[in-house]
Motif scaffolding. Sequence first.
Motif, PDB file in Angstrom:
ATOM      1  N   UNK A  80      36.539  36.957  24.505  1.00  0.00           N
ATOM      2  CA  UNK A  80      36.630  35.685  23.782  1.00  0.00           C
ATOM      3  C   UNK A  80      38.065  35.462  23.313  1.00  0.00           C
ATOM      4  N   UNK A  81      38.532  34.220  23.434  1.00  0.00           N
ATOM      5  CA  UNK A  81      39.860  33.887  22.927  1.00  0.00           C
ATOM      6  C   UNK A  81      40.960  34.733  23.542  1.00  0.00           C
ATOM      7  N   UNK A  82      41.778  35.362  22.718  1.00  0.00           N
ATOM      8  CA  UNK A  82      42.910  36.143  23.198  1.00  0.00           C
ATOM      9  C   UNK A  82      42.492  37.418  23.915  1.00  0.00           C
ATOM     10  N   UNK A  83      41.234  37.819  23.770  1.00  0.00           N
ATOM     11  CA  UNK A  83      40.773  39.035  24.461  1.00  0.00           C
ATOM     12  C   UNK A  83      40.107  38.707  25.802  1.00  0.00           C
ATOM     13  N   UNK A  84      40.073  37.426  26.164  1.00  0.00           N
ATOM     14  CA  UNK A  84      39.428  37.026  27.410  1.00  0.00           C
ATOM     15  C   UNK A  84      40.153  37.628  28.615  1.00  0.00           C
ATOM     16  N   UNK A  85      39.370  38.101  29.570  1.00  0.00           N
ATOM     17  CA  UNK A  85      39.946  38.619  30.810  1.00  0.00           C
ATOM     18  C   UNK A  85      38.985  38.381  31.966  1.00  0.00           C
ATOM     19  N   UNK A  86      39.532  38.260  33.144  1.00  0.00           N
ATOM     20  CA  UNK A  86      38.722  38.097  34.349  1.00  0.00           C
ATOM     21  C   UNK A  86      38.112  39.438  34.742  1.00  0.00           C
ATOM     22  N   UNK A  87      36.869  39.412  35.223  1.00  0.00           N
ATOM     23  CA  UNK A  87      36.341  40.650  35.797  1.00  0.00           C
ATOM     24  C   UNK A  87      36.312  40.605  37.321  1.00  0.00           C
ATOM     25  N   UNK A  88      37.045  39.650  37.892  1.00  0.00           N
ATOM     26  CA  UNK A  88      37.224  39.604  39.344  1.00  0.00           C
ATOM     27  C   UNK A  88      37.824  40.905  39.877  1.00  0.00           C
ATOM     28  N   UNK A  89      38.838  41.509  39.218  1.00  0.00           N
ATOM     29  CA  UNK A  89      39.386  42.768  39.734  1.00  0.00           C
ATOM     30  C   UNK A  89      38.343  43.882  39.834  1.00  0.00           C
ATOM     31  N   UNK A  90      37.387  43.904  38.903  1.00  0.00           N
ATOM     32  CA  UNK A  90      36.332  44.916  38.955  1.00  0.00           C
ATOM     33  C   UNK A  90      35.442  44.670  40.166  1.00  0.00           C
ATOM     34  N   UNK A  91      35.095  43.415  40.394  1.00  0.00           N
ATOM     35  CA  UNK A  91      34.272  43.062  41.549  1.00  0.00           C
ATOM     36  C   UNK A  91      35.009  43.392  42.843  1.00  0.00           C
ATOM     37  N   UNK A  92      36.303  43.115  42.883  1.00  0.00           N
ATOM     38  CA  UNK A  92      37.103  43.424  44.065  1.00  0.00           C
ATOM     39  C   UNK A  92      37.125  44.924  44.332  1.00  0.00           C
ATOM     40  N   UNK A  93      37.099  45.709  43.278  1.00  0.00           N
ATOM     41  CA  UNK A  93      37.140  47.162  43.395  1.00  0.00           C
ATOM     42  C   UNK A  93      35.821  47.738  43.908  1.00  0.00           C
ATOM     43  N   UNK A  94      34.715  47.103  43.532  1.00  0.00           N
ATOM     44  CA  UNK A  94      33.400  47.667  43.830  1.00  0.00           C
ATOM     45  C   UNK A  94      32.707  47.064  45.048  1.00  0.00           C
ATOM     46  N   UNK A  95      33.127  45.856  45.461  1.00  0.00           N
ATOM     47  CA  UNK A  95      32.392  45.145  46.507  1.00  0.00           C
ATOM     48  C   UNK A  95      33.345  44.551  47.544  1.00  0.00           C
ATOM     49  N   UNK A  96      32.809  44.233  48.711  1.00  0.00           N
ATOM     50  CA  UNK A  96      33.642  43.598  49.727  1.00  0.00           C
ATOM     51  C   UNK A  96      33.741  42.097  49.508  1.00  0.00           C
ATOM     52  N   UNK A  97      32.841  41.537  48.682  1.00  0.00           N
ATOM     53  CA  UNK A  97      32.961  40.117  48.350  1.00  0.00           C
ATOM     54  C   UNK A  97      32.257  39.821  47.035  1.00  0.00           C
ATOM     55  N   UNK A  98      32.722  38.757  46.372  1.00  0.00           N
ATOM     56  CA  UNK A  98      32.072  38.248  45.171  1.00  0.00           C
ATOM     57  C   UNK A  98      31.921  36.747  45.321  1.00  0.00           C
ATOM     58  N   UNK A  99      30.714  36.232  45.149  1.00  0.00           N
ATOM     59  CA  UNK A  99      30.449  34.810  45.392  1.00  0.00           C
ATOM     60  C   UNK A  99      30.323  34.029  44.098  1.00  0.00           C
ATOM     61  N   UNK A 100      30.937  32.852  44.072  1.00  0.00           N
ATOM     62  CA  UNK A 100      30.820  31.962  42.927  1.00  0.00           C
ATOM     63  C   UNK A 100      29.580  31.080  43.032  1.00  0.00           C
ATOM     64  N   UNK A 101      29.560  30.014  42.259  1.00  0.00           N
ATOM     65  CA  UNK A 101      28.370  29.158  42.174  1.00  0.00           C
ATOM     66  C   UNK A 101      28.795  27.730  41.845  1.00  0.00           C
ATOM     67  N   UNK A 102      28.171  26.776  42.540  1.00  0.00           N
ATOM     68  CA  UNK A 102      28.469  25.357  42.362  1.00  0.00           C
ATOM     69  C   UNK A 102      29.946  25.044  42.581  1.00  0.00           C
ATOM     70  N   UNK A 103      30.515  25.680  43.593  1.00  0.00           N
ATOM     71  CA  UNK A 103      31.884  25.361  43.980  1.00  0.00           C
ATOM     72  C   UNK A 103      31.886  24.107  44.843  1.00  0.00           C
ATOM     73  N   UNK A 104      33.073  23.609  45.144  1.00  0.00           N
ATOM     74  CA  UNK A 104      33.176  22.272  45.732  1.00  0.00           C
ATOM     75  C   UNK A 104      33.655  22.241  47.173  1.00  0.00           C
ATOM     76  N   UNK A 105      33.779  23.399  47.816  1.00  0.00           N
ATOM     77  CA  UNK A 105      34.318  23.388  49.176  1.00  0.00           C
ATOM     78  C   UNK A 105      33.882  24.628  49.931  1.00  0.00           C
ATOM     79  N   UNK A 106      33.901  24.567  51.263  1.00  0.00           N
ATOM     80  CA  UNK A 106      33.715  25.773  52.063  1.00  0.00           C
ATOM     81  C   UNK A 106      34.935  26.678  51.902  1.00  0.00           C
ATOM     82  N   UNK A 107      34.891  27.851  52.536  1.00  0.00           N
ATOM     83  CA  UNK A 107      35.977  28.812  52.431  1.00  0.00           C
ATOM     84  C   UNK A 107      36.868  28.781  53.667  1.00  0.00           C
TER      85      UNK A 107
END
Length: 274
Positions: free
Chosen positions: A159-186
């Motif tokens: 929260x606030x100043x302590x906010x951080x993305x956990x995308x790096x963790x997903x990148x470390x553990x999985x070959x892909x991470x999928x979002x939701x309600x995005x607006x375009x193909x890849x």
Amino acid sequence: MKLNPILRASTLFCALLSLSFSSEVPPAKPSAAPIVWPNGKKVALSLSFDDARLSNVDKGTVLLDQYDVKATFFVVPSAVKKRLEGWKKAVASGHEMGNHSVNHPCSGNFTWSREKALEDYTGEKMRAELIEANKQVQELLGVKPEVFAYPCGQMFIGRGKTTQSYVPIVSDLFISGRGWRNEAPNDPAYCDMAQIYGMEMDGKDFSEIKDLIETARKTGQWLVLAGHETAESGGQTTRLAMLKQLCEYAKDPANGVWIAPIGTVAKYVNKQRN
């Protein structure tokens, strides 16, 4: 500056611990050349469904299996237990099982997620939960998830100043991470595998989905569709009538569609990039 022996040992231990949780497939960098889809196909299409809803194995996989279409199901272990035999059958049929966490944490701004709010997570807590989810899915279904979908499509903890993305963790553990309600193909030559776009298919008619496929085909993109329930109608539901038309369209060779689970396409793209 020299490190004292204790500090050097601690640093080495942390580095080795990080490596022990790394994905077997390193993140692939963007490609300078366009990705060429197999067998002359013009577009890649992946179907995915979240939460391990009961209707997925009661009705969804039944229809998909009729067309030999393999999908990705991002499951929560507690929900898998409610239809365990059905999910085992889905695995045997060749469908991909993905990680969707243990507790499905989302922002506490959703009152139903207040007791599992992303605002209260740390990186260590999230990593531990995703590893635990993998462990439980493997114990239940005999497969270890290689792909992940962000609950609620939300990728930040704290929260606030302590906010951080956990995308790096997903990148470390999985070959892909999928979002939701995005607006375009890849764009397969460029997209970040740890945050691929997932476009909603719940509540859509086939004509709407067909437009997305045809748009993606013009530039050889990878369209990832995301849904929840698989039934005739209802909220958060990918309609079976639409799904039937979609399978028929995708399996027609004249349309140039390669339909495959997210992990299959991600591995193919990573191999092409590397």
